[in-house]
Design a protein around this motif. Structure first.
Motif, short mmCIF file in Angstrom:
data_model
loop_
_atom_site.label_atom_id
_atom_site.label_comp_id
_atom_site.label_asym_id
_atom_site.label_seq_id
_atom_site.Cartn_x
_atom_site.Cartn_y
_atom_site.Cartn_z
N MET A 86 42.92 37.15 43.37
CA MET A 86 41.71 37.70 43.99
C MET A 86 42.08 38.38 45.30
O MET A 86 41.81 37.87 46.38
N ALA A 93 39.21 39.00 47.75
CA ALA A 93 38.34 37.88 48.17
C ALA A 93 38.55 37.60 49.64
O ALA A 93 39.65 37.69 50.16
N SER A 140 42.84 37.69 36.20
CA SER A 140 43.90 37.82 37.21
C SER A 140 45.19 38.27 36.53
O SER A 140 45.40 38.02 35.32
N ALA A 189 42.54 32.58 47.72
CA ALA A 189 41.59 33.56 48.22
C ALA A 189 41.22 33.31 49.66
O ALA A 189 40.84 34.24 50.39
#
Length: 785
Positions: free
Chosen positions: A1, A4, A535, A609
């Motif tokens: 991520m 994020a 991912s 993240a």
């Protein structure tokens, strides 16, 4: 991520609210007892009503399913089956007493015969039956057969058996007390048949009452006539016994005779008391004179006789003269002189003569008086006192004899009274039997007259209290009542089914149930989610062929339900930060398929993240799953690294990672190995753990099930903390309790709490959508004028 951002303070507020009392706690970690003490989610005082609604909430599908099926069954049964109608009437099964005829003709048969209960030795026949027995008689074949035959003429399908099965006779109660009223009901599928059967039953019962009562009165009359003859015979015998008793014992008027004997006894008692008083007075006089005279009554009598004897007085005077002469001579001469001796001899002779005279005068009393000669001379005063003394003695002796005579007379009267009392008892018994026989005969005659009057009146039937022509015939089960019963029964069956299903279910199905039964803090609540992780990872080139690490290259942004799913891991991570969980953590569960791999993977993604450098290790060497969860190959992994007995240092690990800047590094399980426990307890494993803590901020181990294998326990002993994953609706209760017990006994201080997986998050989804909608509408609202 990669896109994020760290969780904002606003997003962290739910986790901070849940663990607000943890923030100021010991920063060096918590033992299991500390966590149980500070957990705010466990409500020890939850009421039974709240628990009841929690059960209904988690078993709502069972509740509504069972309730709907029950209601549908009852309604369909009502609609399919034919209608049943019922009618009823009431009877007074004891006729009302008729007036007239005076006391002898008043009352029912039972009331008339109840007066005979006072007749001794009379066994009065029972009148009628108790209400329960009477109801049984009304439902007997002997009563119903004539009624059924009458009904069969119009309704051939009605028999005695069917009539009995569809008829009901009950007693009408007054509170809890039985009455003389009975309620007769009948039900059938034909309304007209119900009305006709009720009419025939009423008439049949009344006819039965008339016949039964007439037979009963006639039987009672026969009984009373026999008793009258017996009482007359008894009276003749009582009168003969009375006449014989009077003649044989001379008792004719017991009361007068008893009064006369009592008066005679009183007179004798009074006379005896008076005689005793006179005797006591005479005795007192006698004792006083005796004290003065100092002589007995015999001596007094002798003294009186001697005083009256002239010859005795003459001789006594001569003796006294000689004694005076002797005294005079002794004054002159000695005793041996002749003159003195002559006077002494004369005195002796005269003294013998006086004694002889005294003995002669004393007569019969001479033996009772020792020296009668000394009593010869008495003065006139002494003579008078002696006379009184003798009179008192004579009077006392006479009164004493009179007392003896009166005592004998009194004893004779008492004996007569006792004999009379015994006879009077027998007399009274005979008289009582005679009197009772006369009274009994009178009652029997009155009762016979009353029964004869009742028989002449011919009024025996029971009273029908319902107008049979207007008796109401109604459906037994109206549709409105069926609906009401269906609603009540469906609710009861639904609740019972919910209780049964909940009791039979071996897993936890709601968060409230888990909180109530398991006294451990719930650190994370993970909602249900089916989408896979979006991912991409790349493999790091390593100089060692047996070492293969994967680093996170790119992760797509979370949207929709996936965003809520990821947000739950952010909350879990925030709670772990507040608890200071350490750098190494094991994720385990009681059994397989509880979701521990999903929890470990997504927790690692959430930590990465938030900017942490994370190592995710698949330590389940028996059934690895992280490579499938992330879509990675599993040719080389942890088992290969530990099997190669590689010496780990910080520089060696960083070299194997290629000095990557990726926040998430994944180490898969590698090829399956039979010696999994030996690898996990090796020195290489210990070196890897120690070096990983220097390189990474957080190291997460996905372990095998805790209950099935010892691998998870071995790994947990080496890490700083552990999380126990519970799959809502799947994890067995006994497995969870065994896992917690293992932590309590051998792994104290390692377990931080529970992570609830696949929790029903309907409310959370609604709140999350509402929050996002308000966030999107806020700028638009700001532009409005």
């Amino acid at each position: 991520m990669s896109n994020a951002q760290p969780i904002s303070s606003e997003n962290q507020r739910p986790a901070m609210d849940i663990n607000s009392n943890i923030q100021n706690s010991n920063q060096n970690g918590y033992s299991l007892e500390d966590i149980e003490r500070i957990d705010p989610d466990i409500d020890e005082s939850k009421s039974d009503l709240a628990k009841f609604f929690d059960l209904l909430k988690r078993r709502w599908f069972v509740l509504f399913g069972a309730a709907g099926a029950t209601a549908a069954f009852m309604v369909v049964s009502y609609l399919v089956n034919p209608r049943i109608y019922q009618g009823e009437f009431r009877l007074l099964i004891e006729p009302i007493a008729q007036g007239g005829g005076g006391a002898a003709g008043a009352g029912t048969t039972a009331q008339v015969l109840s007066r005979l209960q006072s007749v001794p030795g009379l066994l009065v026949p029972s009148q009628g039956r108790d209400i329960g027995s009477q109801i049984q008689v009304l439902a007997s074949d002997s009563v119903l057969d004539p009624v059924a035959e009458k009904i069969e003429e119009q309704y051939p399908n009605v028999t005695t058996g069917s009539l009995l099965s569809n008829m009901k006779v009950t007693n009408v109660l007054n509170g809890n007390l039985p009455t003389k009223l009975v309620n007769v009901s009948y039900r059938a599928t034909n309304r007209e048949q119900v009305a006709y059967v009720l009419e025939q039953l009423a008439q049949g019962f009344i006819n039965y009452s008339e016949d039964e009562r007439q037979n009963q009165i006639e039987e009672n009359l026969r009984f009373i006539n026999a008793e009258i003859s017996r009482q007359i015979s008894n009276l003749d015998g009582y009168e003969a016994d009375m006449a014989q008793f009077r003649t044989g014992n001379e008792i004719y008027l017991p009361a007068e005779q008893a009064t006369a004997l009592s008066a005679q006894l009183d007179e004798l008692t009074q006379a005896r008391q008076q005689n005793r008083a006179a005797a006591e007075a005479a005795l007192a006089t006698y004792q006083n004179i005796q004290a003065q005279l100092q002589m007995t009554p015999q001596e007094a009598l002798v003294a009186t006789n001697l005083s009256a004897s002239k010859s005795y007085a003459t001789r006594l005077e001569e003796l006294q003269k000689v004694e005076r002469d002797l005294a005079e001579q002794l004054g002159r001469f000695r005793e041996d002189t002749p003159i003195v001796q002559a006077l002494q001899e004369q005195r002796r002779v005269m003294l013998e003569q006086v004694k002889a005279e005294a003995q002669n005068v004393a007569g019969a009393n001479a033996d009772l008086v020792q020296f009668p000669e000394n009593l010869g001379y008495q003065s006139p005063t002494s003579a008078g006192i002696i006379g009184q003394y003798i009179e008192a003695a004579i009077e006392y002796d006479a009164l004493r004899r009179t007392d003896q005579i009166l005592a004998q007379a009194e004893e004779q009267v008492l004996s007569e009274i006792r004999r009379f009392a015994d006879l009077v008892k027998d007399y009274n018994q005979i008289e009582l039997r005679l009197k009772t026989g006369i009274e009994s005969l009178g009652l029997l005659l009155q009762s016979r007259q009353a029964l004869q009057m009742q028989l002449a009146q011919n009024d025996f039937s029971w009273q029908l209290l319902t107008d049979i022509s207007e008796a109401r015939v109604y459906p037994v089960r109206p549709f409105s009542r069926v609906l009401l019963f269906a609603a009540i029964a469906s609710v009861i069956v639904g609740i019972a089914a919910a209780y049964i299903v909940d009791a039979l279910n071996s897993s936890y199905v709601s968060l409230e149930q888990l909180k109530e039964k398991v006294k451990l803090p719930i650190l994370g609540i993970i909602p249900k989610h089916r989408s896979s992780i979006q991912s991409k990872f790349q493999q790091f080139s390593s100089p060692t062929p047996s070492v293969s690490f994967w680093g996170l290259n790119h992760s797509l942004a979370s949207v929709g339900q996936r965003a809520l799913f990821d947000e739950s891991f952010n909350a879990l991570l925030s709670n772990l930060q507040l608890l200071d969980s350490g750098k190494t953590m094991a994720i385990t569960s009681p059994a397989s398929k509880d979701g521990r791999t999903t929890i470990a993977t997504n927790l690692a993604l959430a930590a990465a993240a938030m900017g942490k450098k994370v190592l995710l290790v698949d330590a389940d060497l028996r059934r690895p799953g992280i490579h499938r969860e992330l879509g990675l190959p599993n040719q080389v992994g942890l088992s290969d690294i530990l099997g190669a007995d590689h010496l780990w240092t910080k520089s060696a690990l960083e070299e194997s990672l290629g000095y990557s800047l990726s926040n998430l590094v994944v180490l898969t399980a590698g090829s399956p190995r039979p010696d999994a426990i030996g690898l996990l307890t090796s020195e290489s494993m210990a070196d890897l753990l120690a070096v990983s803590k220097d390189v990474f901020d957080l190291v997460i181990f996905d372990t095998p099930p805790l209950v099935l294998f010892a691998d998870a326990k071995l790994i947990t002993t080496r890490v700083d903390s552990a999380l126990l994953v519970v799959n809502m609706g799947r994890t067995k209760r006994d497995y969870l309790q065994q896992a917690i017990q293992d932590y309590r006994t051998s792994l104290r201080g390692k377990l931080l709490g529970l992570v609830v997986n696949r929790c029903n998050a309907t409310g959370m989804n609604r709140l999350y959508r509402q929050y996002n909608t308000e966030s999107e509408q806020r700028p638009l609202l700001a532009k409005l004028p």
